[in-house]
Design a protein around this motif. Structure first.
Motif, PDB file in Angstrom:
ATOM      1  N   ARG A  50       0.820  -1.220   0.000  1.00 32.96           N
ATOM      2  CA  ARG A  50       0.000   0.000   0.000  1.00 32.96           C
ATOM      3  C   ARG A  50       0.854   1.272   0.000  1.00 32.96           C
ATOM      4  O   ARG A  50       0.595   2.184  -0.792  1.00 32.96           O
ATOM      5  CB  ARG A  50      -0.972   0.003   1.181  1.00 32.96           C
ATOM      6  N   PRO A  51       1.867   1.409   0.871  1.00 31.53           N
ATOM      7  CA  PRO A  51       2.677   2.637   0.791  1.00 31.53           C
ATOM      8  C   PRO A  51       3.672   2.626  -0.362  1.00 31.53           C
ATOM      9  O   PRO A  51       4.153   3.685  -0.768  1.00 31.53           O
ATOM     10  CB  PRO A  51       3.402   2.673   2.136  1.00 31.53           C
ATOM     11  N   LEU A  52       3.994   1.455  -0.893  1.00 30.08           N
ATOM     12  CA  LEU A  52       5.061   1.375  -1.897  1.00 30.08           C
ATOM     13  C   LEU A  52       4.712   2.159  -3.160  1.00 30.08           C
ATOM     14  O   LEU A  52       5.569   2.844  -3.728  1.00 30.08           O
ATOM     15  CB  LEU A  52       5.349  -0.096  -2.240  1.00 30.08           C
ATOM     16  N   LEU A  53       3.471   2.067  -3.610  1.00 27.93           N
ATOM     17  CA  LEU A  53       3.098   2.789  -4.822  1.00 27.93           C
ATOM     18  C   LEU A  53       3.277   4.294  -4.618  1.00 27.93           C
ATOM     19  O   LEU A  53       3.834   4.996  -5.475  1.00 27.93           O
ATOM     20  CB  LEU A  53       1.653   2.471  -5.211  1.00 27.93           C
ATOM     21  N   GLY A  54       2.812   4.825  -3.491  1.00 33.38           N
ATOM     22  CA  GLY A  54       2.976   6.249  -3.215  1.00 33.38           C
ATOM     23  C   GLY A  54       4.442   6.643  -3.130  1.00 33.38           C
ATOM     24  O   GLY A  54       4.845   7.706  -3.617  1.00 33.38           O
ATOM     25  N   LEU A  55       5.248   5.799  -2.501  1.00 34.43           N
ATOM     26  CA  LEU A  55       6.690   6.080  -2.402  1.00 34.43           C
ATOM     27  C   LEU A  55       7.324   6.145  -3.789  1.00 34.43           C
ATOM     28  O   LEU A  55       8.178   6.998  -4.061  1.00 34.43           O
ATOM     29  CB  LEU A  55       7.360   4.989  -1.558  1.00 34.43           C
TER      30      LEU A  55
END
Length: 1089
Positions: A1005-1010
């Motif tokens: 979930r946070p990886l795409l935003g990162l």
């Protein structure tokens, strides 16, 4: 000759030019020093002196002080002196220049203890996961250690061992590290061969290095991921283990061909190390399943079915059984405890590796099973010898007995002959041990509850084999002991020691009867066996009546615990809807004791509970075991008595005893949880019944209020009354999960008694024994478990409850911060435990969904701001290391942070830069935590932060109204420190590719935003990983990354996130498949840099 690792240099010009090309300061120093001691050139000597001494900035007095501290740590008998020395040495190990000081201690230290300190500190430095040492520096340390051992073969044994441990640790952790396409830590045999070509002392060091390295790589540690351990272990197994084992076998062959003098200490030591090396090789966890050496799955005869075909398997078993037979026939070496222990482990493996049907077909089976039975009986009779080995013998017989119903072989297994002998030996030996233990003052095995329970679990199966014989033996022994006990009680001349012996024997018998009744679940039971159980149960209940009648004068704690264990086993087997009410057990109970059904038996049990609480209130083990919740009890008169009379008059542990500690009241919470659950069954909306139940607690609150209203009151009495009261209330609050019952409790405590709790926090904030129970009660009251906190639309109670919560957190937080520096060994109990409860309390109220937090700012109420600002103050007072060192603190903090980033991101964005960086650093460290809950919470928090950032950046690129100043400041902080987000991108990607990622969805979930926030950095990272692969693998790895982003748009909408999560699952699988077939691997340290 042991080769030296340094160069000889004879020309100054060449020497200076050489030093420029040696990248490592550590190795440069060694080169200079060797040249210094070997060359006659005085000019060069001056140069090396200057260069070498320039590194020795640490004064001689400082080294001398370290040596004194080491001697104080290891030699002094003065606890205070040792504590001060330990504190000073901890500061030394944490100092920035620890590495150079360790080298100086090794070079110039005159004490073995200082050398040990240096080796131990270096092991910690190379093992740390945060801020690891550079690869070049670790190579230098490895080379230095090898040279140090080679030039000093006669160090103290513990120093040599510590240095070898250091070498093994460096080698393991650097197993996949490459330098110019060379695995620099894998040349272990080449390193050791140099030792093996020298003296006996050098040979011992070389063999010990291999042995320790094999053992080190075989053992997982908790500070590094299990996946990494298994990859290293598998690679070592495939590339080096066989060569090491071959070398050990060849050395053993050479030794056996020589006329060794085992009285010679060095030759004997070399042979022992060779055998240990061979043992460690054979003991290796070849298939990656064993967790620790105590496991039954890691033993001498570790052999898997896939190793042999059926004929070879039978042949191997025949050889193994024949060896067992020869050892039992000639047991000269078994009196040695180590030999005896390993032999017992071997016997246990016979059944765990082979089926009973295979064992009975072995040619010598009848003779072998007879010898094993005799050996087991003898071992049990000598209970004081190697008690830890008995587990393996009982394990063997437990597995044999459990196999009897399923064996299909025509050959006789003879267990009906030998199992009763083993059962009898165990029972009689335990009874006979009681007198000897009391007479000689030995340690009583009954005090080790874990060991007793383990053996009873094994005996429960063994005893059910030929149960008629077991039951007859128990009836005979119990009747004898009970009769003797009763005669002693009736006699006026009996000694206390004689009574204690009989109570000890009865204790063992009650435990064993409970165990064999519990063993009924392992076998198909008959009516006759149920009747036998009835005989045993009648006797235990009759004994209980006898002992309860004496409790006013005397009681035996161990016997009471045995009774409770018996009740638990009986409840599991004979109480419940699945038990036939016509069971012959109940017929026998009806005939002897007039107990016709399970309800009447339950009444007896509840009567026992009340008796225990009345007479054993100050005995925590008995009280806690007694207070396990019991169902089907509400209608019993005994339960109604408890609900109407829960006062110290009837239950002494509810009283205020000035002799007991405040922490001794924990069982009160359990007691009131049980009472609360029983009360709720028929409570409904009956407020009168609730008020009646609460009368004793109302009186207690009024008493505390009266004491606190005066200036002169007995502080200890007030504390004890209050702590007992809040523990009681917490138990009730935990039990009241329904809205109706919980609202009754809420209306009872608020607002009438809440000021008393606030006042207690103000007065006694420095006393955790008092404040922690109060804080835990408040945390329970604000916890919206099962949606019990649902106030009416017109009710302000949700806001009022939050105000009280904010006031308590602010009061406690501001006062606890005035304590200043707290010693490390006390910091959790004095400060961090209370802070952890405050974090949990704030999380519960923020996520309870019964408060609209927007109204606070709207109407100028500072309750929310006060609570959040206090949270920040408390957080900044805690070092990062403590957040992860204390599990309860880390769980409460990260769960609170998840709520704050989800619902109060504007507050996070308004914080000062150093606070934001502290929070981001804590998230970064939490991503690699071993606790999955912590890791998942960090992923969620990071996702909320990244999503917030992405939205703010998206708005700034569009024609939207100007953002708030806080938004601008948060964006500015992130733009000033891009390395923090980039580091977390590396960490998440590293975990997904290299680790055993158990929460892949959360990580995605946070990886795409990162990635979307750091597209250029992600491209560089991708290229680095692709280029680290072998040339033939690079295209496949590049394609994996291309597929990862296929179809992904530049937004964080749910649909786009879900597609990315699906792509990531495919990506991880494809990358792992690619890396399994790669001989290069990827250096995760390079990726993280």
């Amino acid at each position: 000759m042991v080769p030296v690792l340094f160069l000889k240099c004879y020309k100054n010009v060449f020497f200076h030019s050489l030093l420029q090309f040696i990248p490592s300061a550590f190795l440069r120093k060694c080169v200079v020093y060797y040249c210094h001691i070997t060359t006659p050139n005085n000019s060069l000597r001056r140069t090396t002196n200057r260069l070498f001494m320039s590194k020795r900035s640490y004064p001689a007095s400082g080294l001398a002080q370290l040596e004194i501290l080491c001697k104080q740590l290891y030699e002094t008998t003065d606890t205070a002196v040792r504590h001060q020395a330990e504190k000073a040495l901890v500061e030394f190990t944490n100092s920035p220049d620890c590495l150079s000081k360790c080298q100086l201690l090794l070079e110039r230290g005159s004490s073995s203890y200082s050398q040990l300190l240096a080796a131990t500190c270096l092991s910690k430095l190379v093992s740390r996961t945060s801020n690891p040492l550079p690869l070049e520096q670790r190579i230098d340390i490895r080379n230095y250690v090898l040279n140090y051992l080679a030039t000093r073969p006669k160090l103290a044994a513990f120093v040599t061992q510590a240095l070898i441990q250091l070498y093994a640790r460096i080698t393991k952790l650097g197993w996949f590290d490459c330098q110019k396409d060379d695995y620099v830590f894998r040349n272990v045999i080449a390193d050791v061969t140099r030792f093996l070509q020298d003296s006996v002392e050098h040979c011992i060091i070389g063999v010990t290095i291999l042995s320790q390295l094999t053992n080190e790589i075989n053992q997982a540690d908790t500070t590094h991921p299990l996946t990494k351990h298994r990859k290293i272990a598998s690679s070592f197994r495939d590339s080096s283990l066989f060569d090491i084992f071959t070398l050990s076998c060849n050395l053993l062959k050479q030794a056996s061909g020589k006329n060794l003098n085992l009285n010679d200490e060095s030759q004997h030591g070399l042979l022992m190390q060779l055998l240990k090396l061979s043992y460690n090789c054979l003991n290796y966890d070849f298939i990656g399943t064993s967790t620790d050496e105590s496991s039954d799955d890691l033993c001498t005869a570790q052999e898997t079915r896939s190793l042999f075909n059926n004929a070879e398997r039978a042949k191997f078993l025949s050889h193994l059984v024949d060896g067992v037979k020869r050892i039992l026939a000639n047991p000269q070496c078994l009196p040695d405890p180590n030999n005896y222990h390993e032999f017992c482990r071997l016997l246990a493996r016979l059944k765990s590796n082979y089926q009973l049907g295979e064992l009975v077909k072995v040619e010598n089976y009848p003779e072998v099973i007879r010898l094993i039975a005799n050996f087991t009986v003898t071992s049990l009779q000598h209970w004081e010898f190697a008690p830890n080995s008995v587990h393996y013998l009982l394990s063997l017989w437990q597995r044999l007995a459990a196999s009897v119903p399923y064996v299909k072989a025509t050959e006789p297994h003879l267990l009906e002959t030998y199992t009763p002998e083993v059962t009898k030996a165990y029972i009689t030996s335990r009874l006979e041990s009681v007198h000897v233990i009391l007479r000689d003052g030995l340690e009583d095995p009954l005090d080790d509850a874990g060991l007793v329970q383990q053996q009873l679990d094994q005996l429960s199966t063994i005893g059910r084999c030929e149960y008629e014989k077991t039951c007859a033996l128990l009836v005979q022994l119990f009747d004898q002991a009970a009769q003797t006990y009763q005669e002693l009680l009736q006699s006026t001349n009996s000694s206390t020691a004689d009574i204690t012996v009989q109570e000890g024997r009865l204790t063992w018998l009650v435990y064993i009867i409970g165990a064999v009744i519990g063993g009924r679940v392992s076998f198909a039971s008959t009516d006759e066996q149920d009747a036998m159980d009835g005989e045993l149960v009648c006797r235990v209940l009759q004994l209980m009546n006898l002992t309860d009648s004496r409790l006013a004068q005397a009681g035996n704690e161990r016997l009471e615990l045995a009774m409770l264990s018996f009740f638990e086993q009986f409840r599991k087997i004979y109480i419940g809807d699945q038990v036939q009410k016509s069971s012959k057990l109940y017929r026998r109970l009806s005939e002897v004791l007039g107990l016709n059904d399970e309800t009447m038996v339950l009444s007896v049990f509840i009567g026992k509970i009340i008796t225990n609480l009345k007479y054993w209130g100050q005995c925590e083990p008995i009280t806690s075991k007694t207070l396990h919740s019991v169902r089907k009890l509400v209608k019993l008169s005994a339960v109604q008595f408890m609900l109407n009379n829960h006062t110290s008059e009837h239950f002494s542990f509810l009283g205020v005893n000035n002799q007991s500690n405040l922490s001794d009241m924990r069982c009160r919470t359990t007691f009131y949880t049980a009472l609360g659950r029983l009360l709720m069954v028929d409570l409904g909306e009956d407020e009168d019944q609730f008020e009646q139940f609460m009368l004793p607690l109302t009186a207690a609150f009024e008493a505390v209020a009266q004491m606190l209203s005066t200036n002169t009151f007995n502080e200890q009495e007030a504390k004890r009354t209050l702590v007992g009261l809040v523990r009681d209330l917490r138990g009730i609050a935990f039990a009241f999960n329904a809205k109706t019952s919980f609202m009754m409790l809420f209306d009872w405590i608020y607002p009438a008694y809440m000021p008393i709790l606030q006042r207690a926090i103000e007065l006694w904030y420095h006393d955790p024994a008092c404040t922690t129970p109060v804080l835990k009660l408040m945390a329970e009251l604000v916890h919206n478990r099962s949606q019990r906190l649902q106030f009416d639309v017109s009710s302000p109670n949700g806001i009022l409850l939050f105000r009280e919560t904010s006031k308590m957190i602010t009061t406690y937080g501001n006062r606890i911060l005035t304590l200043g520096e707290v010693p490390k060994d006390q910091v959790y109990g004095v400060k961090l435990k209370g802070v952890s409860v405050c974090f949990a309390m704030l999380k519960a109220v923020l996520s309870g969904n019964y408060v609209n937090f927007g109204v606070f700012r709207l109407y100028g109420d500072d309750a929310l701001d006060n609570a959040l600002q206090t949270f920040i103050k408390l957080l900044l007072s805690i070092p990062h290391s403590d957040l992860l060192d204390y599990p309860k603190l880390s769980q409460s903090f990260y769960s609170l942070l998840e709520v704050l980033t989800q619902d109060h991101m504007n507050f996070i964005a308004s914080l000062e830069p150093h606070v934001v960086m502290y929070i981001l650093s804590s998230i970064s460290e939490g991503l690699t935590a071993l606790d999955t809950m912590v890791c998942t919470g960090c992923c969620s928090s990071l996702d909320h932060i990244v999503t917030y950032l992405f939205k703010q950046l998206s708005r700034s690129t569009k024609k939207r109204p100007a953002p708030m100043a806080t938004d601008d400041r948060f964006l500015h902080i992130m733009q000033q420190h891009p390395e923090m987000i980039q580091q977390m991108l590396s960490t998440v990607l590293n975990i997904i590719i290299f680790e055993d990622c158990r929460n892949q969805w959360s990580m995605s979930r946070p990886l795409l935003g990162l990635i979307l926030l750091n597209e250029k950095y992600f491209a560089d990272l991708r290229n680095s990983i692709v280029n680290s692969q072998p040339p033939e693998k690079q295209q496949a790895m590049h394609l994996c990354f291309e597929n990862l982003m296929e179809g992904i748009e530049r937004n964080l909408l749910t649909k786009n996130r879900d597609r990315f999560t699906q792509n990531l699952s495919v990506f991880r699988r494809e990358v792992n498949d690619s890396m399994k077939n790669s001989t290069y691997g990827v250096n995760s340290n390079d990726m993280m840099s």
